[in-house]
Design a protein around this motif. Sequence first.
Motif, PDB file in Angstrom:
ATOM      1  N   LYS A 557       0.835  -1.202   0.000  1.00  0.00           N
ATOM      2  CA  LYS A 557       0.000   0.000   0.000  1.00  0.00           C
ATOM      3  C   LYS A 557       0.870   1.252   0.000  1.00  0.00           C
ATOM      4  CE  LYS A 557      -3.807   2.200   2.512  1.00  0.00           C
ATOM      5  NZ  LYS A 557      -4.755   2.079   3.640  1.00  0.00           N
ATOM      6  N   THR A 558       1.940   1.241   0.786  1.00  0.00           N
ATOM      7  CA  THR A 558       2.823   2.408   0.886  1.00  0.00           C
ATOM      8  C   THR A 558       3.478   2.702  -0.459  1.00  0.00           C
ATOM      9  OG1 THR A 558       3.285   1.804   3.174  1.00  0.00           O
ATOM     10  CG2 THR A 558       4.772   3.393   2.151  1.00  0.00           C
ATOM     11  N   ASN A 561       0.826   4.083  -2.989  1.00  0.00           N
ATOM     12  CA  ASN A 561       0.455   5.484  -2.766  1.00  0.00           C
ATOM     13  C   ASN A 561       1.598   6.439  -3.093  1.00  0.00           C
ATOM     14  OD1 ASN A 561      -2.244   5.166  -1.923  1.00  0.00           O
ATOM     15  ND2 ASN A 561      -1.579   4.480   0.101  1.00  0.00           N
ATOM     16  N   THR A 562       2.815   6.028  -2.721  1.00  0.00           N
ATOM     17  CA  THR A 562       3.989   6.885  -2.969  1.00  0.00           C
ATOM     18  C   THR A 562       4.218   7.073  -4.466  1.00  0.00           C
ATOM     19  OG1 THR A 562       5.012   6.091  -0.935  1.00  0.00           O
ATOM     20  CG2 THR A 562       6.457   7.153  -2.535  1.00  0.00           C
ATOM     21  N   LYS A 565       1.355   9.103  -6.362  1.00  0.00           N
ATOM     22  CA  LYS A 565       1.421  10.562  -6.160  1.00  0.00           C
ATOM     23  C   LYS A 565       2.641  11.154  -6.865  1.00  0.00           C
ATOM     24  CE  LYS A 565       0.647  14.139  -2.766  1.00  0.00           C
ATOM     25  NZ  LYS A 565       0.371  14.476  -1.371  1.00  0.00           N
ATOM     26  N   THR A 571      -3.354  12.053  -5.258  1.00  0.00           N
ATOM     27  CA  THR A 571      -3.550  10.744  -4.616  1.00  0.00           C
ATOM     28  C   THR A 571      -4.483   9.881  -5.478  1.00  0.00           C
ATOM     29  OG1 THR A 571      -5.510  11.427  -3.396  1.00  0.00           O
ATOM     30  CG2 THR A 571      -3.356  11.799  -2.344  1.00  0.00           C
ATOM     31  N   ASN A 573      -7.148   8.427  -4.538  1.00  0.00           N
ATOM     32  CA  ASN A 573      -8.519   8.807  -4.195  1.00  0.00           C
ATOM     33  C   ASN A 573      -8.978  10.013  -4.994  1.00  0.00           C
ATOM     34  OD1 ASN A 573     -10.618   7.885  -2.690  1.00  0.00           O
ATOM     35  ND2 ASN A 573      -9.512   8.080  -0.749  1.00  0.00           N
TER      36      ASN A 573
END
Length: 580
Positions: A557-558, A561-562, A565, A571, A573
């Motif tokens: 997950k990290t 997301n990193t 972005k 993001t 989302n």
Amino acid sequence: MSSDISNEYFCDGLTEEIINALAKIKQLSVTSRTSSFYFKNKTVTAEEIREKLEVATFIEGSVRASKKKLRITVQMIDTVDDFHFWSETFDRNPENIFEIQDEISLFIAEKLREHIGHLEIEDKLVEPIDIPVAIYREYLKGRYFLMKLGYDNTYKAIDIFEGIIKKAPNFPNPYLDINQGYVYMGTMGLLPAFEAYKKAQPYLQKALELDPNSSRSQLNLAWIECWQNWNLKKAYEHANNALEIQPADDIYLTISNFLTVEGKLDAARNYLDKALELDPYAAINHHYKGFLYYLKEEYETAIPYLKKALELDPMLPFPPIYIGISLLMSGKPNEALTYFGSLKGISVKDLTKLGGETMCYAKLNETEKCNDGLKELETYLTTALVDKAFTFLILVNALLGNNEKVVDFVTQAYHNRLPLILLLNPSPILKPVKNHKGFKDIMLKAIPDNVNYKQKKKYKQALLDANEIKKYSKELDQIMIDYKLYLNPDLSLKDLASYLELPVNYVSQLLNLGFQKNFSEYVNSYRVKEFKERILLEENKGLTIMAVAYDSGFNSKTVFNTFFKKIEGITPNTYLKSNS
């Protein structure tokens, strides 16, 4: 569904044309003929097809034909939910066969596009052929027998194609098929290779005059350049041309063959895996996977693949050779001797039984029986079985440590231009002979770009020059697109290197200079792109963002997301909300 057997040829031909037409659509991965036809006339569930072919969707249908009317039903089924998306019936005039093939192919493609998302579809997927329907039906009969394989079926097909050529001399397909028939018999040892290739040559030449740019023409040229002319550079060119026109399992298998000849076994396995993905029920694909494990000296792993090949096609002549030799080389000479002794049918006719037993006697130090076997094998050097005789004479003498005798037989085979020379290069049994000057000289003559003998490039400050960076960058992008390697969450830099056949250091430099990215940045950029496409699909509306991220190749997950972005500036989302 008609009682007339001739309509079976017609139905098989129609099906094959639709498979070939859909395979032209680059974004689709279409199961090849052999594996599709494996389920013909069998009662199977959608779940079984999903598991056995690893497909999300399948098309099934039926043909009912008479002289004046043709009724074709087609339906599309989702294998996950066993859901029928649509069913369509086409009532047509049999005289319009080419229009029918194109119409149905386009109809299926459009329905697939509606179901799975955007596809680039050409205006026509099946080009009409300028011959009467009656001749085309006869041609499909020839294809029916050609695809059944074996000596008798192949000659029956060749006879049919010869008759068609007399009626339609400008129709290129029967020339290609006769060429394919002879090449198949030469490669399988059903005819002496030299004789078979000589018979095949004029038919290919005529086909090339009539249609030089078809996928099959290019593939046939690739075979000739490798196995007859021993020109691997040109063989790769033609095979890649064929792949560009129409990705098909036999083209991936062919490129795997060429890589094997050069001793590039990891890359060969990558191409072979693609062939198996497209045609998991093709016996030759399973055989070749076993053969590659045999060459890598992973004998226990090789045997199940070779046995699977025989299960799919008991008449395939190669697997028994390597099942027996794998047993022999894994320290089971008595078991190997029993296996070779139990062989019947084609394996007896093609010297596998005699040659295999003689190899076992060599390993078991049964000198008298071994010498008797060698003498009998030598009697076949002036017969149609010369290729197999030389192969076993070379292998037996290598096991006996008679290196000078091995080189003598290899030299004779080389001067006779026997294709077996190319497959001696990666043979594990010949390892003790590989540093013999005479053997090395012949291998370098036959395969100039020979990884067993070429000195490895010395590392230098700039490992790749500007032209090489441009070339390999394009190649790597294509590999990523074709194989979707980024969907593998455990993908490594070493994996990429094996596909490019470059040292890992070179690929690391390639990513930095060619893409201005490190490995993680390069691979994750593909994963982000995949995620952006998947998250907007209607079928994924019920999934969480991370579920789609995992499906796109991410395993953290990290990291997801990193990287998202970093690449998109927003993001995941925010991206989803702004595109909903």
